[in-house]
Design an enzyme around this catalytic site. Sequence first.
Site, PDB file in Angstrom:
ATOM      1  N   GLU A 127       0.862  -1.192   0.000  1.00 47.80           N
ATOM      2  CA  GLU A 127       0.000   0.000   0.000  1.00 47.80           C
ATOM      3  C   GLU A 127       0.891   1.232   0.000  1.00 47.80           C
ATOM      4  OE1 GLU A 127      -2.677  -0.101   3.303  1.00 47.80           O
ATOM      5  OE2 GLU A 127      -3.659  -1.945   2.601  1.00 47.80           O
ATOM      6  N   SER A 132       7.511  -2.185   2.971  1.00 45.78           N
ATOM      7  CA  SER A 132       8.301  -3.114   3.795  1.00 45.78           C
ATOM      8  C   SER A 132       7.593  -3.398   5.115  1.00 45.78           C
ATOM      9  CB  SER A 132       9.681  -2.504   4.083  1.00 45.78           C
ATOM     10  OG  SER A 132      10.456  -2.493   2.906  1.00 45.78           O
ATOM     11  N   ILE A 157       1.076  -3.133  -7.954  1.00 52.87           N
ATOM     12  CA  ILE A 157       0.581  -4.504  -8.127  1.00 52.87           C
ATOM     13  C   ILE A 157       0.951  -5.057  -9.503  1.00 52.87           C
ATOM     14  CG2 ILE A 157      -1.449  -6.016  -7.982  1.00 52.87           C
ATOM     15  CD1 ILE A 157      -0.555  -4.509  -5.316  1.00 52.87           C
ATOM     16  N   THR A 158       1.813  -6.077  -9.499  1.00 55.57           N
ATOM     17  CA  THR A 158       2.201  -6.755 -10.741  1.00 55.57           C
ATOM     18  C   THR A 158       0.975  -7.484 -11.293  1.00 55.57           C
ATOM     19  OG1 THR A 158       4.393  -7.104  -9.829  1.00 55.57           O
ATOM     20  CG2 THR A 158       3.803  -8.456 -11.733  1.00 55.57           C
ATOM     21  N   ARG A 243       9.835 -15.687  -2.942  1.00 63.22           N
ATOM     22  CA  ARG A 243      11.239 -15.263  -2.885  1.00 63.22           C
ATOM     23  C   ARG A 243      12.164 -16.195  -3.666  1.00 63.22           C
ATOM     24  NH1 ARG A 243      10.138 -12.706   3.126  1.00 63.22           N
ATOM     25  NH2 ARG A 243       9.204 -10.839   2.236  1.00 63.22           N
ATOM     26  N   ILE A 337      31.996  -4.203 -19.785  1.00 64.83           N
ATOM     27  CA  ILE A 337      32.753  -4.987 -20.774  1.00 64.83           C
ATOM     28  C   ILE A 337      32.369  -4.558 -22.195  1.00 64.83           C
ATOM     29  CG2 ILE A 337      33.018  -7.341 -21.726  1.00 64.83           C
ATOM     30  CD1 ILE A 337      32.894  -8.326 -18.753  1.00 64.83           C
ATOM     31  N   GLY A 340      30.942   1.459 -24.751  1.00 64.73           N
ATOM     32  CA  GLY A 340      29.863   2.300 -25.286  1.00 64.73           C
ATOM     33  C   GLY A 340      28.684   1.481 -25.812  1.00 64.73           C
ATOM     34  N   GLU A 363       8.927  -8.116  -3.562  1.00 64.38           N
ATOM     35  CA  GLU A 363       8.812  -9.337  -2.738  1.00 64.38           C
ATOM     36  C   GLU A 363       9.791  -9.324  -1.553  1.00 64.38           C
ATOM     37  OE1 GLU A 363       7.712 -12.913  -4.608  1.00 64.38           O
ATOM     38  OE2 GLU A 363       6.845 -11.884  -6.331  1.00 64.38           O
ATOM     39  N   GLU A 367      17.035  -5.291   2.243  1.00 62.84           N
ATOM     40  CA  GLU A 367      17.101  -4.987   3.677  1.00 62.84           C
ATOM     41  C   GLU A 367      16.140  -5.912   4.450  1.00 62.84           C
ATOM     42  OE1 GLU A 367      16.827  -2.793   1.194  1.00 62.84           O
ATOM     43  OE2 GLU A 367      18.747  -1.768   1.345  1.00 62.84           O
TER      44      GLU A 367
HETATM   45  N1  CAA Z   1       7.485 -16.577   6.930  1.00 60.94           N
HETATM   46  C1  CAA Z   1       6.447 -16.925   7.719  1.00 60.94           C
HETATM   47  N2  CAA Z   1       5.982 -16.136   8.688  1.00 60.94           N
HETATM   48  C2  CAA Z   1       6.610 -14.958   8.887  1.00 60.94           C
HETATM   49  C3  CAA Z   1       7.689 -14.530   8.103  1.00 60.94           C
HETATM   50  C4  CAA Z   1       8.141 -15.407   7.098  1.00 60.94           C
HETATM   51  N3  CAA Z   1       9.162 -15.097   6.292  1.00 60.94           N
HETATM   52  N4  CAA Z   1       8.086 -13.306   8.536  1.00 60.94           N
HETATM   53  C5  CAA Z   1       7.266 -12.971   9.542  1.00 60.94           C
HETATM   54  N5  CAA Z   1       6.371 -13.961   9.741  1.00 60.94           N
HETATM   55  C6  CAA Z   1       5.299 -14.012  10.734  1.00 60.94           C
HETATM   56  C7  CAA Z   1       5.860 -14.084  12.153  1.00 60.94           C
HETATM   57  O1  CAA Z   1       6.116 -15.428  12.514  1.00 60.94           O
HETATM   58  C8  CAA Z   1       4.731 -13.473  12.952  1.00 60.94           C
HETATM   59  O2  CAA Z   1       3.693 -14.417  13.082  1.00 60.94           O
HETATM   60  P1  CAA Z   1       2.904 -14.632  14.490  1.00 60.94           P
HETATM   61  O3  CAA Z   1       2.733 -13.273  15.131  1.00 60.94           O
HETATM   62  O4  CAA Z   1       1.628 -15.303  14.097  1.00 60.94           O
HETATM   63  O5  CAA Z   1       3.773 -15.510  15.322  1.00 60.94           O
HETATM   64  C9  CAA Z   1       4.189 -12.397  12.025  1.00 60.94           C
HETATM   65  O6  CAA Z   1       4.584 -12.789  10.694  1.00 60.94           O
HETATM   66  C10 CAA Z   1       4.731 -11.008  12.307  1.00 60.94           C
HETATM   67  O7  CAA Z   1       6.143 -11.091  12.230  1.00 60.94           O
HETATM   68  P2  CAA Z   1       7.085 -10.018  12.886  1.00 60.94           P
HETATM   69  O8  CAA Z   1       6.726  -9.834  14.337  1.00 60.94           O
HETATM   70  O9  CAA Z   1       8.483 -10.420  12.562  1.00 60.94           O
HETATM   71  O10 CAA Z   1       6.620  -8.686  12.107  1.00 60.94           O
HETATM   72  P3  CAA Z   1       7.433  -7.397  11.732  1.00 60.94           P
HETATM   73  O11 CAA Z   1       6.434  -6.363  11.426  1.00 60.94           O
HETATM   74  O12 CAA Z   1       8.492  -7.091  12.751  1.00 60.94           O
HETATM   75  O13 CAA Z   1       8.236  -7.826  10.404  1.00 60.94           O
HETATM   76  C11 CAA Z   1       8.418  -8.369   8.060  1.00 60.94           C
HETATM   77  C12 CAA Z   1       7.612  -8.471   9.352  1.00 60.94           C
HETATM   78  C13 CAA Z   1       9.285  -9.616   7.973  1.00 60.94           C
HETATM   79  C14 CAA Z   1       9.299  -7.138   7.992  1.00 60.94           C
HETATM   80  C15 CAA Z   1       7.312  -8.343   7.012  1.00 60.94           C
HETATM   81  O14 CAA Z   1       6.511  -7.187   7.169  1.00 60.94           O
HETATM   82  C16 CAA Z   1       7.838  -8.397   5.592  1.00 60.94           C
HETATM   83  O15 CAA Z   1       8.202  -9.471   5.112  1.00 60.94           O
HETATM   84  N6  CAA Z   1       7.836  -7.245   4.890  1.00 60.94           N
HETATM   85  C17 CAA Z   1       8.115  -7.221   3.470  1.00 60.94           C
HETATM   86  C18 CAA Z   1       6.847  -7.288   2.689  1.00 60.94           C
HETATM   87  C19 CAA Z   1       7.064  -7.752   1.297  1.00 60.94           C
HETATM   88  O16 CAA Z   1       7.840  -8.662   1.025  1.00 60.94           O
HETATM   89  N7  CAA Z   1       6.323  -7.148   0.387  1.00 60.94           N
HETATM   90  C20 CAA Z   1       6.356  -7.569  -0.970  1.00 60.94           C
HETATM   91  C21 CAA Z   1       5.078  -7.187  -1.642  1.00 60.94           C
HETATM   92  S1  CAA Z   1       4.492  -8.374  -2.760  1.00 60.94           S
HETATM   93  C22 CAA Z   1       5.296  -8.083  -4.207  1.00 60.94           C
HETATM   94  O17 CAA Z   1       6.278  -7.391  -4.313  1.00 60.94           O
HETATM   95  C23 CAA Z   1       4.715  -8.866  -5.310  1.00 60.94           C
HETATM   96  C24 CAA Z   1       4.887  -8.372  -6.678  1.00 60.94           C
HETATM   97  O18 CAA Z   1       4.034  -7.702  -7.197  1.00 60.94           O
HETATM   98  C25 CAA Z   1       6.045  -8.853  -7.479  1.00 60.94           C
END
Ligand code: CAA
Length: 380
Positions: A127, A132, A157-158, A243, A337, A340, A363, A367
Amino acid sequence: MKFTLTEEQAMIQEMVRDFAQTEIAPSAIERDKSEEFPAEIIKKMAELGLMGMMVNPKYDGAGMDTISYCLAMMEISKVDAAVGVIMSVNNSLVTFGLEKWGSDFIKEKYLKPLARGEKLGAFALSEPEAGSDATRQQTNAVKDGNHWIINGIKNWITNGESADYYIVIAQTDKEKKHHGITAFVVEKGTPGFEHGVHENKMGIRSSDTCSLTFTDCRVPEENVIWEVGKGFNFAMNTLNGGRYGIASQAVGIAQASLDAAIKYAKERKAFGTEIANHQAIQFKIADMATRAEAAKLLTLQAAALKDEGKPYIKEASMAKLFASEAATKNALEAIQIHGGYGYVREYQVERFLRDAKITEIYEGTSEIQRIVIGRQLLRD
Ligand code: CAA
């Protein structure tokens, strides 16, 4: 530990390589300019079973393993990473999650046509203020009888314009924070659901990217994925699968950059000999090849773990982190490599750089991958 592909995996790799070289490569430069969505190519990929590769045949998928999917993604992305991301979203972010967590109703109505490639999917988590920091969902859904009413905006959104079915993540109970988030399937054409303008992107230009708006959009309760309140866990688990898909896309770009650099180095002469004979070039090629190979092995390791039913969260993030940075570095070196010639469109390596950069962003940025890997290592 085995480093050889099975006969079936090698066959799929070769089949997809032939298809990519003959059907996708010739028009890749043109599509990068025109931004035209490769609808005909996607149709042919669907006929080959590439749009629902890992889905069980009982839901009309091709029933292949994750390694085969990654190999196919690498071959497609080697020639056109824009086609790669369209394929990756449908396979990793849409069909994978619907098969694992969708109800029988969702599997019958939505998964089957998506797995056949007759319909295309999109995944709407990001959104304007929740990229992130994905728990900060502002899009909300409120229960009204046997429907949910969705309001909000999704970004980046892809397949945003071209998709038929969208997985939409929304806050359904703010008090419960990320445990009050729910995932829905929303059909294109549902009243109150519209897509925004086509984003004019730096790379992967023929994949369409746009925002989505939901204004009192009514979605039947049968379209809830998994269960109410499980939407964030659904998104995270689905993204783990995404990923290794994006890692494969990046491996394809890293390898394409290397192949182009080797070809050019053997042709181009400077100081009385092919530049391939100069150590400065040999060192670059050696580093590029090592990066591409390491990225490939990390990616196939994550895929193998998933196929064996073992945990792969850390490994999928490591693969994406390393492969995406390898793709950008290799594309930059390929340009260097080429000198130009690397800076002009017809040699393609400048496209590889533009396409590579997004793999470090979507995705989960590099970071975020480091956060995921660090937490996995330090949590016990
Ligand atoms: N796999 C499974 N579960 C996970 C996880 C993972 N990799 N990472 C976090 N979780 C779960 C945790 O276990 C936790 O679950 P419970 O509370 O039920 O136990 C919950 O998620 C919350 O986790 P955190 O407390 O760690 O949350 P946070 O806010 O501190 O961090 C984050 C979460 C890892 C940063 C997460 O927000 C994240 O991955 N952010 C990136 C978002 C992203 O990848 N966006 C991509 C958009 S889609 C896209 O790009 C598609 C496209 O069009 C190509």
